[in-house]
Design a protein around this motif. Structure first.
Motif, PDB file in Angstrom:
ATOM      1  N   TRP A 193       0.833  -1.211   0.000  1.00 43.29           N
ATOM      2  CA  TRP A 193       0.000   0.000   0.000  1.00 43.29           C
ATOM      3  C   TRP A 193       0.863   1.254   0.000  1.00 43.29           C
ATOM      4  CZ3 TRP A 193      -0.815   3.507   4.243  1.00 43.29           C
ATOM      5  CH2 TRP A 193      -1.842   4.450   4.019  1.00 43.29           C
ATOM      6  N   LEU A 194       2.037   1.167   0.629  1.00 39.80           N
ATOM      7  CA  LEU A 194       2.962   2.305   0.661  1.00 39.80           C
ATOM      8  C   LEU A 194       3.829   2.384  -0.595  1.00 39.80           C
ATOM      9  CD1 LEU A 194       4.183   2.153   4.366  1.00 39.80           C
ATOM     10  CD2 LEU A 194       2.734   3.898   3.339  1.00 39.80           C
ATOM     11  N   GLY A 195       3.712   1.403  -1.482  1.00 41.76           N
ATOM     12  CA  GLY A 195       4.505   1.418  -2.713  1.00 41.76           C
ATOM     13  C   GLY A 195       5.925   0.949  -2.541  1.00 41.76           C
ATOM     14  N   LEU A 196       6.184   0.125  -1.503  1.00 41.14           N
ATOM     15  CA  LEU A 196       7.547  -0.326  -1.203  1.00 41.14           C
ATOM     16  C   LEU A 196       7.835  -1.735  -1.694  1.00 41.14           C
ATOM     17  CD1 LEU A 196       7.895   1.107   2.422  1.00 41.14           C
ATOM     18  CD2 LEU A 196       9.212   1.808   0.417  1.00 41.14           C
ATOM     19  N   THR A 197       6.902  -2.347  -2.398  1.00 38.48           N
ATOM     20  CA  THR A 197       7.133  -3.690  -2.926  1.00 38.48           C
ATOM     21  C   THR A 197       7.498  -3.609  -4.408  1.00 38.48           C
ATOM     22  OG1 THR A 197       4.748  -3.871  -3.329  1.00 38.48           O
ATOM     23  CG2 THR A 197       5.615  -4.833  -1.286  1.00 38.48           C
ATOM     24  N   PRO A 198       8.262  -4.586  -4.929  1.00 35.21           N
ATOM     25  CA  PRO A 198       8.686  -4.532  -6.334  1.00 35.21           C
ATOM     26  C   PRO A 198       7.518  -4.682  -7.298  1.00 35.21           C
ATOM     27  CG  PRO A 198      10.012  -6.096  -5.059  1.00 35.21           C
ATOM     28  CD  PRO A 198       8.855  -5.722  -4.205  1.00 35.21           C
ATOM     29  N   ARG A 199       7.639  -4.024  -8.429  1.00 39.09           N
ATOM     30  CA  ARG A 199       6.654  -4.167  -9.493  1.00 39.09           C
ATOM     31  C   ARG A 199       6.920  -5.484 -10.224  1.00 39.09           C
ATOM     32  NH1 ARG A 199       3.729  -0.173 -11.907  1.00 39.09           N
ATOM     33  NH2 ARG A 199       5.109   1.392 -10.956  1.00 39.09           N
ATOM     34  N   GLN A 200       5.867  -6.242 -10.498  1.00 42.40           N
ATOM     35  CA  GLN A 200       6.022  -7.544 -11.140  1.00 42.40           C
ATOM     36  C   GLN A 200       5.785  -7.445 -12.643  1.00 42.40           C
ATOM     37  OE1 GLN A 200       3.716 -10.669  -9.419  1.00 42.40           O
ATOM     38  NE2 GLN A 200       4.576 -10.423  -7.357  1.00 42.40           N
ATOM     39  N   TYR A 201       6.661  -8.118 -13.392  1.00 43.26           N
ATOM     40  CA  TYR A 201       6.517  -8.245 -14.838  1.00 43.26           C
ATOM     41  C   TYR A 201       6.414  -9.731 -15.133  1.00 43.26           C
ATOM     42  CZ  TYR A 201       8.256  -3.451 -14.815  1.00 43.26           C
ATOM     43  OH  TYR A 201       8.434  -2.118 -14.573  1.00 43.26           O
ATOM     44  N   THR A 202       5.221 -10.202 -15.494  1.00 44.70           N
ATOM     45  CA  THR A 202       4.992 -11.624 -15.724  1.00 44.70           C
ATOM     46  C   THR A 202       4.653 -11.853 -17.189  1.00 44.70           C
ATOM     47  OG1 THR A 202       4.136 -11.854 -13.475  1.00 44.70           O
ATOM     48  CG2 THR A 202       3.667 -13.643 -15.000  1.00 44.70           C
ATOM     49  N   THR A 203       5.411 -12.738 -17.828  1.00 43.72           N
ATOM     50  CA  THR A 203       5.141 -13.102 -19.208  1.00 43.72           C
ATOM     51  C   THR A 203       5.603 -14.531 -19.434  1.00 43.72           C
ATOM     52  OG1 THR A 203       5.602 -12.580 -21.529  1.00 43.72           O
ATOM     53  CG2 THR A 203       7.356 -12.121 -19.946  1.00 43.72           C
ATOM     54  N   GLY A 204       4.718 -15.299 -20.080  1.00 44.87           N
ATOM     55  CA  GLY A 204       5.063 -16.698 -20.356  1.00 44.87           C
ATOM     56  C   GLY A 204       5.275 -17.514 -19.094  1.00 44.87           C
ATOM     57  N   GLY A 205       4.602 -17.141 -18.022  1.00 44.17           N
ATOM     58  CA  GLY A 205       4.763 -17.860 -16.773  1.00 44.17           C
ATOM     59  C   GLY A 205       6.019 -17.520 -16.006  1.00 44.17           C
ATOM     60  N   LYS A 206       6.823 -16.583 -16.511  1.00 42.38           N
ATOM     61  CA  LYS A 206       8.055 -16.186 -15.840  1.00 42.38           C
ATOM     62  C   LYS A 206       7.851 -14.853 -15.136  1.00 42.38           C
ATOM     63  CE  LYS A 206      13.030 -15.788 -16.598  1.00 42.38           C
ATOM     64  NZ  LYS A 206      14.122 -15.846 -17.594  1.00 42.38           N
ATOM     65  N   ILE A 207       8.147 -14.832 -13.852  1.00 42.85           N
ATOM     66  CA  ILE A 207       7.946 -13.624 -13.042  1.00 42.85           C
ATOM     67  C   ILE A 207       9.264 -12.880 -12.899  1.00 42.85           C
ATOM     68  CG2 ILE A 207       7.244 -12.742 -10.790  1.00 42.85           C
ATOM     69  CD1 ILE A 207       5.492 -15.186 -10.473  1.00 42.85           C
ATOM     70  N   ARG A 208       9.222 -11.585 -13.212  1.00 44.44           N
ATOM     71  CA  ARG A 208      10.390 -10.722 -13.025  1.00 44.44           C
ATOM     72  C   ARG A 208      10.006  -9.573 -12.109  1.00 44.44           C
ATOM     73  NH1 ARG A 208      12.825 -10.121 -19.192  1.00 44.44           N
ATOM     74  NH2 ARG A 208      13.316 -12.343 -19.511  1.00 44.44           N
ATOM     75  N   LEU A 209      10.868  -9.287 -11.179  1.00 46.68           N
ATOM     76  CA  LEU A 209      10.637  -8.199 -10.236  1.00 46.68           C
ATOM     77  C   LEU A 209      11.442  -6.974 -10.646  1.00 46.68           C
ATOM     78  CD1 LEU A 209      10.741 -10.153  -6.856  1.00 46.68           C
ATOM     79  CD2 LEU A 209       8.749  -9.556  -8.234  1.00 46.68           C
ATOM     80  N   GLY A 210      10.767  -5.828 -10.711  1.00 41.35           N
ATOM     81  CA  GLY A 210      11.447  -4.591 -11.103  1.00 41.35           C
ATOM     82  C   GLY A 210      11.580  -3.638  -9.943  1.00 41.35           C
ATOM     83  N   ARG A 211      11.469  -2.365 -10.222  1.00 45.76           N
ATOM     84  CA  ARG A 211      11.568  -1.344  -9.188  1.00 45.76           C
ATOM     85  C   ARG A 211      10.300  -1.304  -8.343  1.00 45.76           C
ATOM     86  NH1 ARG A 211      14.146   3.783 -12.547  1.00 45.76           N
ATOM     87  NH2 ARG A 211      16.095   2.757 -13.172  1.00 45.76           N
ATOM     88  N   ILE A 212      10.365  -0.615  -7.211  1.00 43.00           N
ATOM     89  CA  ILE A 212       9.196  -0.511  -6.354  1.00 43.00           C
ATOM     90  C   ILE A 212       8.091   0.248  -7.082  1.00 43.00           C
ATOM     91  CG2 ILE A 212      10.483  -0.684  -4.199  1.00 43.00           C
ATOM     92  CD1 ILE A 212      10.293   2.358  -3.941  1.00 43.00           C
ATOM     93  N   THR A 213       6.849  -0.009  -6.697  1.00 42.86           N
ATOM     94  CA  THR A 213       5.704   0.561  -7.416  1.00 42.86           C
ATOM     95  C   THR A 213       5.521   2.053  -7.165  1.00 42.86           C
ATOM     96  OG1 THR A 213       4.211   0.009  -5.583  1.00 42.86           O
ATOM     97  CG2 THR A 213       4.525  -1.655  -7.301  1.00 42.86           C
TER      98      THR A 213
END
Length: 285
Positions: A193-213
Motif C-alpha cells: 500500500w505504501l509502494g515499497l514492494t517490487p513491481r512484477q513483470y509476468t510473461t510466459g509464466g516467468k515472473i520478473r521483479l522490477g523497481r518498487i511501485t
C-alpha cells in the motif's frame, strides 16, 4: 582602433563582451570565462563599462573600477529597448554597450561590500519574518479544521498555542496517517500500500521483479526511506540482528536497494506494532 565603451552581459561562469570605439564601431565581440574576465579588462585602455543590475553586478563593478575603468550599472528595463534581434548573450552585451553610452541614462549607485553585507542581513531577516508568518497562517488553517480558531498575528499565536496544547479536551486527535491497520491482511500488504514492494513483470509464466511501485502515500514512503538511510549510516558497529541483516544486504545488493528493502521491512514491523498495540523491541540475538 582603441575601445572606449564595453558592454558586459554578466553570468556565473561565462561572460559576453561587446566593445566599440569612440565612433561606435565594433572593435570586438567575445565570450570569456570567469577567470579571464578581469585580466582581459586590465589589458584594455580606460573605458566606460556597462553592466545590468543583477546578482554579482556590484562585486564586478568594484573590481572593474579598481582597474581604472568607469562603470555604469543599469536596470534591465532601461537596456531592453536597445536590444537588436532575439534575446541572447551577444545581443544583450551589445545592447548594454549601446545603453551605457546614452547621455540621459540612469545608473545604479555601486554599493560597497559593507553596504551589501548589511542589506544581506536585512533580506535574511525579512525572509525569516515571511516564513514565520506563513507557518502561523498554516497552523491557523489546520487548527480551524478541528474547530479551534486562533487569532491573527504572531502575538495571538504565542498566547494561544500553549493554551491549546495544555487543554486535554481540545478535540485534537493523536497523529496517525494509516487509519485502521486491520484493513490490511498482513504486513506485506501494508508495505505494498505504501509502494515499497517490487513491481512484477509476468510473461510466459516467468515472473520478473522490477523497481518498487511507488504507490500510496508518497510522504510516508519518503519518511521511511529517509529514516532507513539514517539507520544504514550507523549499522557498521551495531550487534543487533537487524543491523547484521542490513550490513549483509548492503554487501550483496548495494546501499540504495538496502535502504528500500529496510524501509519495506520497517513498514511490516510497523503494521505488526499497530495490530498488537506494542512498542518496538530490539532483538540482539
Amino acid at each position: 582602433m582603441n575601445v572606449t565603451t564595453i558592454g558586459i552581459d554578466l553570468a556565473k561562469m561565462s561572460f559576453s563582451l561587446h566593445g566599440v570605439d569612440a565612433r561606435g564601431k565594433e572593435v570586438f565581440r567575445k565570450n570569456l570565462n570567469r577567470t579571464k574576465l578581469l585580466p582581459f579588462l586590465a589589458s584594455q585602455p580606460a573605458s566606460l563599462i556597462g553592466m545590468e543590475a543583477c546578482s554579482g553586478a556590484h562585486h564586478w563593478a568594484r573590481h572593474v573600477a579598481a582597474l581604472g575603468h568607469r562603470v555604469g550599472i543599469m536596470a534591465p528595463r532601461f537596456v531592453a529597448p536597445y536590444r537588436k534581434g532575439g534575446k541572447n548573450d551577444g545581443n544583450d552585451a551589445e545592447a548594454i554597450c549601446e545603453a551605457v553610452a546614452r547621455p540621459g541614462m540612469r545608473f545604479v549607485a555601486i554599493k560597497s561590500a559593507e553596504q551589501q553585507a548589511v542589506l544581506c542581513l536585512h533580506r535574511i531577516r525579512h525572509a525569516l519574518i515571511k516564513e514565520r508568518t506563513a507557518a502561523i497562517n498554516q497552523l491557523r488553517g489546520l487548527l480551524a479544521e478541528f474547530g479551534l480558531i486562533m487569532p491573527k498575528g504572531r502575538y495571538g499565536a504565542q498566547h494561544q498555542i500553549p493554551r491549546i496544547l495544555e487543554d486535554a479536551e481540545n478535540g485534537l486527535p493523536m497523529l496517525a496517517s494509516v487509519g485502521d491497520p486491520r484493513q490490511f491482511r498482513n504486513g506485506r500488504q501494508f508495505a505494498a500500500w505504501l509502494g515499497l514492494t517490487p513491481r512484477q513483470y509476468t510473461t510466459g509464466g516467468k515472473i520478473r521483479l522490477g523497481r518498487i511501485t511507488k504507490r500510496g502515500d508518497v510522504y510516508l514512503r519518503t519518511l521511511l526511506i529517509h529514516g532507513t538511510r539514517a539507520v544504514l549510516a550507523k549499522v557498521k558497529d551495531k550487534p543487533d540482528r537487524l543491523s547484521a541483516w542490513a550490513r549483509s544486504l548492503i554487501e550483496r545488493r548495494g546501499y540504495k536497494r538496502a535502504a528500500v528493502a529496510l524501509a519495506g521491512k520497517n513498514a511490516r514491523i510497523l503494521w505488526a506494532m499497530m495490530m498488537r498495540g506494542t512498542t518496538y523491541q530490539v532483538k540482539t540475538a
